[in-house]
Design a protein around this motif. Structure first.
Motif, PDB file in Angstrom:
ATOM      1  N   THR A  14       0.829  -1.203   0.000  1.00  0.00           N
ATOM      2  CA  THR A  14       0.000   0.000   0.000  1.00  0.00           C
ATOM      3  C   THR A  14       0.868   1.258   0.000  1.00  0.00           C
ATOM      4  N   GLY A  15       0.353   2.282  -0.669  1.00  0.00           N
ATOM      5  CA  GLY A  15       1.064   3.545  -0.766  1.00  0.00           C
ATOM      6  C   GLY A  15       0.129   4.706  -0.515  1.00  0.00           C
ATOM      7  N   ILE A  16       0.030   5.618  -1.507  1.00  0.00           N
ATOM      8  CA  ILE A  16      -0.904   6.733  -1.416  1.00  0.00           C
ATOM      9  C   ILE A  16      -1.910   6.594  -2.554  1.00  0.00           C
ATOM     10  N   SER A  17      -2.902   7.479  -2.603  1.00  0.00           N
ATOM     11  CA  SER A  17      -4.015   7.285  -3.523  1.00  0.00           C
ATOM     12  C   SER A  17      -3.619   7.157  -4.995  1.00  0.00           C
ATOM     13  N   LEU A  95      -9.442  -1.130 -11.827  1.00  0.00           N
ATOM     14  CA  LEU A  95      -8.191  -1.684 -11.320  1.00  0.00           C
ATOM     15  C   LEU A  95      -8.051  -1.576  -9.810  1.00  0.00           C
ATOM     16  N   TYR A  96      -8.840  -0.735  -9.190  1.00  0.00           N
ATOM     17  CA  TYR A  96      -8.697  -0.566  -7.742  1.00  0.00           C
ATOM     18  C   TYR A  96      -9.035  -1.862  -7.011  1.00  0.00           C
ATOM     19  N   VAL A  97      -8.375  -2.052  -5.882  1.00  0.00           N
ATOM     20  CA  VAL A  97      -8.676  -3.158  -4.973  1.00  0.00           C
ATOM     21  C   VAL A  97      -9.205  -2.527  -3.695  1.00  0.00           C
ATOM     22  N   GLY A  98     -10.515  -2.565  -3.511  1.00  0.00           N
ATOM     23  CA  GLY A  98     -11.120  -1.821  -2.410  1.00  0.00           C
ATOM     24  C   GLY A  98     -10.869  -0.337  -2.599  1.00  0.00           C
ATOM     25  N   ASP A  99     -10.279   0.283  -1.602  1.00  0.00           N
ATOM     26  CA  ASP A  99      -9.951   1.708  -1.674  1.00  0.00           C
ATOM     27  C   ASP A  99      -8.525   1.963  -2.138  1.00  0.00           C
ATOM     28  N   HIS A 100      -7.836   0.922  -2.588  1.00  0.00           N
ATOM     29  CA  HIS A 100      -6.409   1.042  -2.905  1.00  0.00           C
ATOM     30  C   HIS A 100      -6.147   0.983  -4.401  1.00  0.00           C
ATOM     31  N   ASN A 101      -5.299   1.894  -4.876  1.00  0.00           N
ATOM     32  CA  ASN A 101      -4.738   1.788  -6.214  1.00  0.00           C
ATOM     33  C   ASN A 101      -3.557   0.820  -6.117  1.00  0.00           C
ATOM     34  N   PRO A 102      -3.632  -0.354  -6.740  1.00  0.00           N
ATOM     35  CA  PRO A 102      -2.585  -1.354  -6.535  1.00  0.00           C
ATOM     36  C   PRO A 102      -1.334  -1.146  -7.374  1.00  0.00           C
ATOM     37  N   MET A 103      -1.392  -0.296  -8.396  1.00  0.00           N
ATOM     38  CA  MET A 103      -0.283  -0.210  -9.349  1.00  0.00           C
ATOM     39  C   MET A 103       0.876   0.627  -8.831  1.00  0.00           C
TER      40      MET A 103
END
Length: 248
Positions: A14-17, A95-103
Motif C-alpha cells: 500500500t502507498g498513497i491514492s 483496477l482498484y482493490v477496495g480503496d487502494h490503487n494497486p499499481m
C-alpha cells in the motif's frame, strides 16, 4: 501492508491514492517490463497497453506498474491535480482493490529532450508462469517521507550541495530497502536500479547507494538526468526484478 490482488496475479504494498509503493508477482505468475519505442501521450499510452494486453490474452487487471515522463516538475497542487485525472482513469479500468490503487508508478521530468506533455514511457504486467522466479517493481520515491504529499516534509528542502544530496540519496535508498523488505524481497534479487537526479556530485552513488545494493551491483546502476515530478524534490530512485524486458 502487502495486499493480494488475485485478479491481477500480484500482491501490492500500500502507498498513497495515486499509486502503491510496489508490486510483487503472486505464485504462478511473473512480471514483464515493457518499454515503448516512442513516447505516447499518457492516455493514448493506456490505449496501447489495453491493445497489448488483449493481444496476449491478459485482462486489464494484469497491468501492475506505470512509468510516466512529464515536461517539468509540478508544483504540489498541480501534481495533485494531475493525479486526480490519473486516478479517474485507473478507476474507470476497474483496477482498484477496495480503496487502494494497486499499481506501482514512477513519474519523472527528463532534463534533456523533455516531452511536450505527460507521456507513457514504460509499463509492467503479469503473465502466468509456473516456473517463474520472484519478480517485482518498486515505485519511484523521492526524499520525502512515505504516505505524504506535503512538500514541507521534503528532506533538506532547497539544498543541493554534496552533503545535502548525500542525505537525500541515503534517505531514498533506505526507502527502497524498506519497501523491498516489506514485500519479502531484497537487493540480492534486484536486476535494475534506476537513479533520477540532475545533481550527480562526485561520490554521491558510492557514498549513499552502492553500499546498500550488495549483490545487485553486478547488474550496474542506471542514471537518468531527470528531476522528480514535484518542485523541490531533487533525487528519486526505483528498482525492479524481472527476467523479461520487451519493447512495444
Amino acid at each position: 501492508m502487502l495486499i493480494d490482488n488475485p485478479r491481477g496475479g500480484y500482491r501490492f504494498l500500500t502507498g498513497i491514492s495515486p499509486f502503491s509503493s510496489g508490486v510483487i508477482a503472486a505464485a504462478g505468475h511473473e512480471i514483464i517490463h515493457a518499454t515503448l519505442d516512442a513516447y505516447l501521450p499518457w492516455r493514448e499510452g493506456f490505449e496501447l497497453i489495453d491493445a497489448h494486453l488483449g493481444g496476449i490474452g491478459r485482462e486489464r487487471q494484469a497491468l501492475c506498474a506505470i512509468e510516466l515522463r512529464c515536461p517539468a516538475p509540478y508544483s504540489m497542487p498541480d501534481f495533485i491535480e494531475f493525479n486526480a485525472g490519473y486516478i479517474e482513469l485507473v478507476r474507470s479500468w476497474d483496477l482498484y482493490v477496495g480503496d487502494h490503487n494497486p499499481m506501482a508508478r514512477t513519474n519523472v521530468a527528463p532534463e534533456h529532450h523533455p516531452p511536450a506533455e505527460p507521456v507513457l514511457h514504460a509499463f509492467s504486467y503479469t503473465v502466468e508462469a509456473a516456473d517463474a522466479p520472484t519478480t517485482f517493481v518498486v515505485s519511484g520515491a523521492g526524499e520525502i517521507p512515505e504516505a505524504t504529499l506535503d512538500d514541507n516534509e521534503i528532506i533538506r528542502k532547497g539544498e543541493t550541495d554534496p552533503e545535502a544530496m548525500r542525505e537525500k540519496a541515503a534517505f531514498v535508498t533506505a526507502t527502497m530497502s524498506s519497501r523491498l523488505a516489506a514485500m519479502g524481497a531484497g537487493w540480492d534479487l534486484v536486476t535494475t536500479t534506476d537513479v533520477y537526479t540532475v545533481f550527480m556530485h562526485e561520490g554521491l552513488l558510492e557514498d549513499a547507494v552502492i553500499g546498500a545494493m550488495g549483490a545487485a551491483t553486478r547488474h550496474g546502476l542506471r542514471w537518468y538526468r531527470s528531476r522528480p515530478p514535484v518542485i523541490d524534490l531533487d533525487y528519486e530512485m526505483d528498482v525492479r526484478s524481472v527476467r523479461h524486458e520487451i519493447a512495444v
